[in-house]
Design a protein around this motif. Sequence first.
Motif, PDB file in Angstrom:
ATOM      1  N   ASP A 193       0.813  -1.211   0.000  1.00 52.65           N
ATOM      2  CA  ASP A 193       0.000   0.000   0.000  1.00 52.65           C
ATOM      3  C   ASP A 193       0.853   1.271   0.000  1.00 52.65           C
ATOM      4  N   GLY A 194       0.232   2.362  -0.448  1.00 46.30           N
ATOM      5  CA  GLY A 194       0.895   3.662  -0.431  1.00 46.30           C
ATOM      6  C   GLY A 194       0.013   4.691   0.260  1.00 46.30           C
ATOM      7  N   MET A 195       0.646   5.693   0.844  1.00 46.16           N
ATOM      8  CA  MET A 195      -0.091   6.713   1.596  1.00 46.16           C
ATOM      9  C   MET A 195       0.446   8.089   1.205  1.00 46.16           C
ATOM     10  N   THR A 196      -0.442   8.927   0.693  1.00 51.56           N
ATOM     11  CA  THR A 196      -0.055  10.291   0.321  1.00 51.56           C
ATOM     12  C   THR A 196      -0.185  11.202   1.537  1.00 51.56           C
ATOM     13  N   THR A 272       3.854  10.375  -1.972  1.00 50.88           N
ATOM     14  CA  THR A 272       3.214   9.135  -1.529  1.00 50.88           C
ATOM     15  C   THR A 272       4.284   8.186  -0.985  1.00 50.88           C
ATOM     16  N   PHE A 274       5.594   4.575   0.268  1.00 47.04           N
ATOM     17  CA  PHE A 274       5.479   3.113   0.212  1.00 47.04           C
ATOM     18  C   PHE A 274       6.561   2.531   1.116  1.00 47.04           C
ATOM     19  N   ASP A 303       7.044   8.066  -3.724  1.00 48.73           N
ATOM     20  CA  ASP A 303       6.523   7.955  -5.097  1.00 48.73           C
ATOM     21  C   ASP A 303       7.114   6.767  -5.857  1.00 48.73           C
TER      22      ASP A 303
END
Lengths: 333, 333, 333
Positions: A193-196, A272, A274, A303
């Motif tokens: 998952d990624g979080m901005t 973002t 990761f 990113d």
Amino acid sequence: MSKTNQGNFFEDFRIGQIIRHATPRTVTGGDQALYTALYGSRFAVQSSDEFARAIGYARAPVDDLLVFHIVFGKTVPDISLNAVANLGYADGRFLAPVHPGDTLSARSEVIGLKENSNGKTGTVYVRWVMVKKRDEKAKAPEAQVPDLAKSVLPADLGIGCPKIAGKLWDTALSGSAHRFKDYKKGERIDHVDGMTVEEAEHMLATRLYQNTARVHFNQFSEAKGRFGKRLIYGGHVISLARALSFNGLANAFHIAGINGGRHVAPLFAGGTVFAWSEIIETADVPAQSDLGALRIVTRATRDLPCGDFPQKEASAEEPGVILEFDYWALMPR
Amino acid sequence: MSKTNQGNFFEDFRIGQIIRHATPRTVTGGDQALYTALYGSRFAVQSSDEFARAIGYARAPVDDLLVFHIVFGKTVPDISLNAVANLGYADGRFLAPVHPGDTLSARSEVIGLKENSNGKTGTVYVRWVMVKKRDEKAKAPEAQVPDLAKSVLPADLGIGCPKIAGKLWDTALSGSAHRFKDYKKGERIDHVDGMTVEEAEHMLATRLYQNTARVHFNQFSEAKGRFGKRLIYGGHVISLARALSFNGLANAFHIAGINGGRHVAPLFAGGTVFAWSEIIETADVPAQSDLGALRIVTRATRDLPCGDFPQKEASAEEPGVILEFDYWALMPR
Amino acid sequence: MSKTNQGNFFEDFRIGQIIRHATPRTVTGGDQALYTALYGSRFAVQSSDEFARAIGYARAPVDDLLVFHIVFGKTVPDISLNAVANLGYADGRFLAPVHPGDTLSARSEVIGLKENSNGKTGTVYVRWVMVKKRDEKAKAPEAQVPDLAKSVLPADLGIGCPKIAGKLWDTALSGSAHRFKDYKKGERIDHVDGMTVEEAEHMLATRLYQNTARVHFNQFSEAKGRFGKRLIYGGHVISLARALSFNGLANAFHIAGINGGRHVAPLFAGGTVFAWSEIIETADVPAQSDLGALRIVTRATRDLPCGDFPQKEASAEEPGVILEFDYWALMPR
């Protein structure tokens, strides 16, 4: 005499100096709720009083990194208000669980000092921080670089939590069937998952920790600074990476020791995050027969999804690794 | 074997399957404070221990929708990580008040499955969710569509709160003089106010609920996705609409049942949410002689004030209705 | 009859009128955690139960301004929903400490009314607020302007906190060695730091206070309004300035009285707030022998560092002063 804190400069520190930091801080369930809202952390022990009680805690402890950030924040006005960079951490250990209602205070000891060859800055070893000299012509003390442990020894782990009953650990509730025995040295896990990150989020977090480092808050001055924008507190990235690591390490419930951490590139709002992790060692924990310890290096990227386990550091413009965080986590057998 | 959760695909579900969800969650006053900060909710029962005690509660319960969102969030990793769309809800009932300190766990039962004609996706009835198939050629089970109740029956309402003493309800403190008897079937109420949503807000909310659905958090991947931007969790819109509805329904203190809910168009950061409600039924509540039940359909709109009671659905570019939420609320007589 | 609150207009107020406000509000540790996250407040008494107990409190009280904002927020639906401007405050006193678990209610008395010469608006003295007339032709009551105290008298200070043991005040923990005796009338202090405000932050704050004034939340309507954007709640600026003032006034732990406050220019998201303070009076506090009172005027600026102690008001486009806040703070001798 000025009443405002100008912070300490390199020449203000002395080897062996003990600094008692302001401001003591009572941690509450409100802090933990904000921590959850900021990172989406889902580790069952910190999320549920019932789950925590079932395995041996009095109630749910707050997240280990919430404690870390609050303690770190207290050191900023005395140690790093004039810091150029927070270079790293080593040999951190969590010695007791922290519950809502507990009050945290902090003190620091200066264990090393080393002027840089440019004569303008020097490294202060508390954690290690590059600090400006007030006066470039000021004489520096003889360099003294501490002999830092490469990692916390497993024999020193496991006292930061009560005696855990591993058999009462419910893997359906904790979110993963994978226990200590299922992880092998050398194993790599993409946390997917990624979080901005938004400006409001990292500022809320950093203020929650009462961390006053100026680069995080003041767009008016940062617009004219190195990056033209606010720099996100490195600890925010550690917590994001730790929360993302739930997907693959859901049972690694307790950070028992921090072997080292390096912020290798900055993060700005809009980026973002990761993460991926590598198991670099597994160990028994003498103090905890039902638990094992995983030494994990988690790398966070900006990113850049982590399916290929990237190691390349981010540059100002290009995606890549921004954090390497080397820690011991405990997991039920 | 991968240690990360890939989520379930359509062919992984079976009728009658029971799923115990991770992660149990102790709700705290911190969660309620964040809920207030996110939506500005002002219902007196949830806001004041004193008000709640005066009418029969042990203390202020947390907001019903906070409970709903936390329970919903738990189902995401098992049910909807590969969902195309969360299509709706039906027949939801609140069975007990939740107070700070209570721990929430969740389990789901699969009560229906129906492959879509495109062969790529199918509907899973837990709530009903459109889920991707892992393998488009995988054989689907025979379609089984549950016979969903059109609405919760009034006889089933009113057990989610203690016996309420309606005569002790202070309308000056609750913010409105209008009691159950003042509302009529067919009445429409424009809630007047609008609330603009920021990225930081909906992400804080969705993480607070430990809802991990990827479309809400990852701008890096969503930039290449359907909308080019992060999609706001539909439940965020429900809570905004409910908070806005205070202006006109201030005494509708408890959501006793959810008859249905449809997210008919997406919301993105920068959009302003308005709401209006229609009373579509009024009913006695056998379990609560001092209360009556209003069946309310609240419609939330995007960038469209509700003075004209709009019903047109929003398109990607145009303003309009984004939510229809059909619920039973209890109100003092 | 409309069920939505249209707010009161100028001609709805009467001298001597008492208004009981909705919604009562139980303050929690969650509210205080959010307050800390929003402003980064570091005053030791409000931060630490241990510190507070050491000097005489039962436990840490919540921040005085959190109480102020919640009480102020309650008055909005009745007093200022149709306000053109919130012109000022005077003669505010804090009469008891507020701890988590306490419930706040509010009532207002109208002590003055004065129609403006334009015939369209008038000033309502509760705090003093410029409010629209519903009907411009409505006859106004005879003007009655209250005789407001220029400042709270020192004899009236010091009852909003328990008897404080000043000798047990630990200046290492509180963050400053400067006690009451170290401050002189006329002294000016630049608080140095700046804080940039985001839309999400001021909206979270204002909703936390259950303040529903429309100009803060609705970009859809404000886009067509006076400024083209959302206006930040003036109280948000007060709290930012107070938190910034820690750097120079760390031991000014309790706001005992508010002599006056004026919002002289608006703040919008993206602006950076700085602050400086002037000590305009020092006084003994009969009720508290271990404490002294400083009368402080704190000025907050927008996009203007305060090294030169600016007094020029900001215009719509230019930086300058946005707030003058005149208050009494207590400090250990």
